[in-house]
Design an enzyme around this catalytic site. Structure first.
Site, mmCIF file in Angstrom:
data_model
loop_
_atom_site.group_PDB
_atom_site.id
_atom_site.type_symbol
_atom_site.label_atom_id
_atom_site.label_comp_id
_atom_site.label_asym_id
_atom_site.label_seq_id
_atom_site.Cartn_x
_atom_site.Cartn_y
_atom_site.Cartn_z
ATOM 1 N N GLU A 129 37.843 -62.882 13.259
ATOM 2 C CA GLU A 129 38.832 -63.660 14.008
ATOM 3 C C GLU A 129 38.884 -63.221 15.471
ATOM 4 O O GLU A 129 39.940 -62.849 16.000
ATOM 5 C CB GLU A 129 40.206 -63.580 13.337
ATOM 6 C CG GLU A 129 40.218 -64.241 11.969
ATOM 7 C CD GLU A 129 41.604 -64.361 11.349
ATOM 8 O OE1 GLU A 129 42.596 -63.890 11.947
ATOM 9 O OE2 GLU A 129 41.709 -64.962 10.253
ATOM 10 N N GLU B 63 37.481 -66.527 4.469
ATOM 11 C CA GLU B 63 38.903 -66.399 4.127
ATOM 12 C C GLU B 63 39.434 -67.782 3.771
ATOM 13 O O GLU B 63 39.363 -68.703 4.586
ATOM 14 C CB GLU B 63 39.713 -65.796 5.291
ATOM 15 C CG GLU B 63 39.455 -64.320 5.526
ATOM 16 C CD GLU B 63 40.412 -63.694 6.535
ATOM 17 O OE1 GLU B 63 41.578 -64.173 6.625
ATOM 18 O OE2 GLU B 63 40.008 -62.749 7.227
#
Length: 513
Positions: free
Chosen positions: A193, A316
């Site tokens: 991220e 994810e």
């Protein structure tokens, strides 16, 4: 005449209640392999995922363990046939210093987990513990490197520590710490991220950073080029994917990540158990968005990589709700109901059907965090509805995807519509075909007609996961309230398979010749 009219009304009511779904399968056209890594999982140093969930300490005499890892968790994960396990994060990965988690446990420095609860991390579960766990459960390790706060040398040293056969400083350090042979880790995340907790970078800046890190990552054992995965987009950030595919040479890029959670609102996530139909519909809407995200990100990747050499890795995904009352908000502990089984079945169907580009995924997370497959409480352990769906579906791992067309009525709520029934199918090396079906409809069963083309089958068997209420879950008092049961309701006749799938249920069917 009155009786005739009443009979007609009754028929109309039945037709209205039992929705009709039509599916066509072409088993002779099965060519694309469903990569087993689609069924991967994720373990972060977050809440009770590692400590108390997976790891209870080597000196624990109350809970049976092997080198501090719970034996019941080891067995459950082996039964699930997990292909890969991602670690140590997540946001935690970009604060993690791997050298703090090796060597004598009583000499390891502590740190504060600034992302998740502000608790003190003692680093007692480190690289050796994780990689040994992966060996025990038969999973490939997927290590997430620290790009956000680390250095190129940190990551290069980690690669050398776990992969170099001997002679290098890091390999010799590994041997001093009790591991002679390297683990030969192939799956590596180059940051996590990067657009957020991994550094708040722009896509252009991260693309350059990725190139730098990837350049120095080497595979000394010549077992194959390291599988390097770039920190990819969140949800529908298509510009992020475009920038990475455009600016990173594909010979140093194995995969691009994608993250998407099914959440009502980031400010008010709603309850994990006592949700209403409005909240349920919103979560199903978010789960169905995975189809759009995968399709559109894949289209961008096709533009730069028409041969599909670079994989889309959804590392994810899952449902995200408010934590259970009375628990630490930073621990993300939530219950797991039949709603979560719907997310799992629907999402896995999407991944299977996009197997040409989606070649890896990781459910978040494996124990006690978000959409877990396992929950623990001291010596107690239970398997969630999501666990059962993942186990029902694991027959698709490395099988050939069977092309499918489906016409499903909608699940409607307050004027909005979602496709009610999703499905995917595969054929194994022995010629048997497995069909997975998920009906997200809140109240209606669906009558399904499946036309089988390309092969002739004579036997059908099935399994079903269902429960009386959508809010039902397995508790430590009733750990087996929701379990997989035999399904004998499918009828096969001359190449046509018929069955009725109850509301909010998952069914897998196996056909043999």
């Amino acid at each position: 005449m009155k009786k005739v009219l009443l009979s007609l009304v009754a028929c109309w009511l039945v037709l209205d209640v039992i929705a009709q779904t039509k599916i066509t399968l072409n088993s002779d056209l099965a060519k694309t392999q469903i990569n087993k890594h689609i069924y991967g999982h994720f373990a972060e140093h977050l809440g009770r995922c590692i400590y108390g969930g997976i790891y209870v300490g080597e000196g624990n005499t109350k809970i049976p363990n092997t080198a501090g890892v719970r034996n019941d968790v080891i067995q459950a994960l082996k039964d699930l046939k997990i292909p890969n396990l991602r670690w140590p994060g997540g946001c935690f990965a970009d604060t993690y210093q791997w050298k703090d988690g090796i060597g004598p446990k009583d000499k390891r420095p502590k740190m504060v987990n600034v992302w998740w609860g502000g608790v003190t991390e003692d680093n007692s579960f480190g690289t050796h513990d994780f990689l040994d766990l992966c060996e025990r459960i038969g999973a490939e390790p997927y290590l997430a490197g620290n790009v956000g706060s680390g250095t190129v040398k940190d990551l290069v040293d980690w690669v050398s520590y776990v992969n170099h056969p001997g002679g290098s400083p890091m390999a010799e350090l590994r041997k001093q710490n009790g591991r002679e042979k390297p683990w030969n880790v192939q799956l590596w995340g180059v940051g996590n991220e990067a657009w957020g907790c991994g550094g708040n970078m722009t896509a252009e800046y991260y693309a350059n950073i990725y190139r730098q890190y990837a350049t120095f990552m080497a595979d000394w054992n010549n077992t194959g080029k390291l599988y390097r995965i770039a920190s990819g987009a969140s949800d529908g950030d298509y510009q992020w994917t475009e920038t990475l595919m455009k600016n990173i040479p594909h010979n140093m890029l194995s995969g691009v990540a994608l993250h998407h959670y099914s959440v009502i609102s980031w400010t008010d996530k709603g309850p994990s158990v006592n949700f209403n139909e409005q909240e349920y519909f919103k979560i199903m809407d978010e789960a169905w968005k995975m189809e759009e995200f995968v399709t559109r990100h894949s289209t961008i990747m096709d533009k730069y990589d028409p041969e599909k050499k670079v994989a889309l890795i959804v590392d994810e995904w899952g449902g995200w709700y408010s934590v259970e009352p009375g628990t630490n908000p930073g621990f993300l502990y939530q219950q797991n109901t039949m709603r979560d089984a719907m997310i799992a079945g629907l999402t896995l169907n999407i991944f299977n059907n996009h197997a040409d580009r989606v070649r890896g995924a990781n459910l978040a997370q494996i124990v006690n965090v978000l959409q877990s497959v396992i929950l623990t409480n001291e010596e107690k352990m239970l398997l969630t509805p999501t666990y059962h769906v993942m186990k029902m579906y694991n027959v698709h791992q490395d099988a050939l995807l069977v092309p499918i067309s489906i016409e499903s009525p909608s699940y409607e709520f307050q004027g909005k519509k979602l496709t009610a029934v999703s499905a995917s199918a595969s054929k194994n090396a022995a010629g048997a075909m497995t069909i997975s079906l998920t009906n997200i409809d809140y109240s209606k069963p669906h009558e399904i007609t499946i036309n089988l083309r390309g092969d002739e089958f004579s036997k059908v068997s099935g399994q079903i996961l269902a429960s009386a209420k959508i809010n039902d879950f397995n508790s430590f008092e009733q750990p087996n309230k929701i379990t997989v049961k035999e399904f004998a309701g499918a009828k096969l006749d001359k190449g046509v398979l018929k069955l009725t799938i109850p509301a909010y249920s998952v069914i897998t069917l196996t056909l043999k010749k």
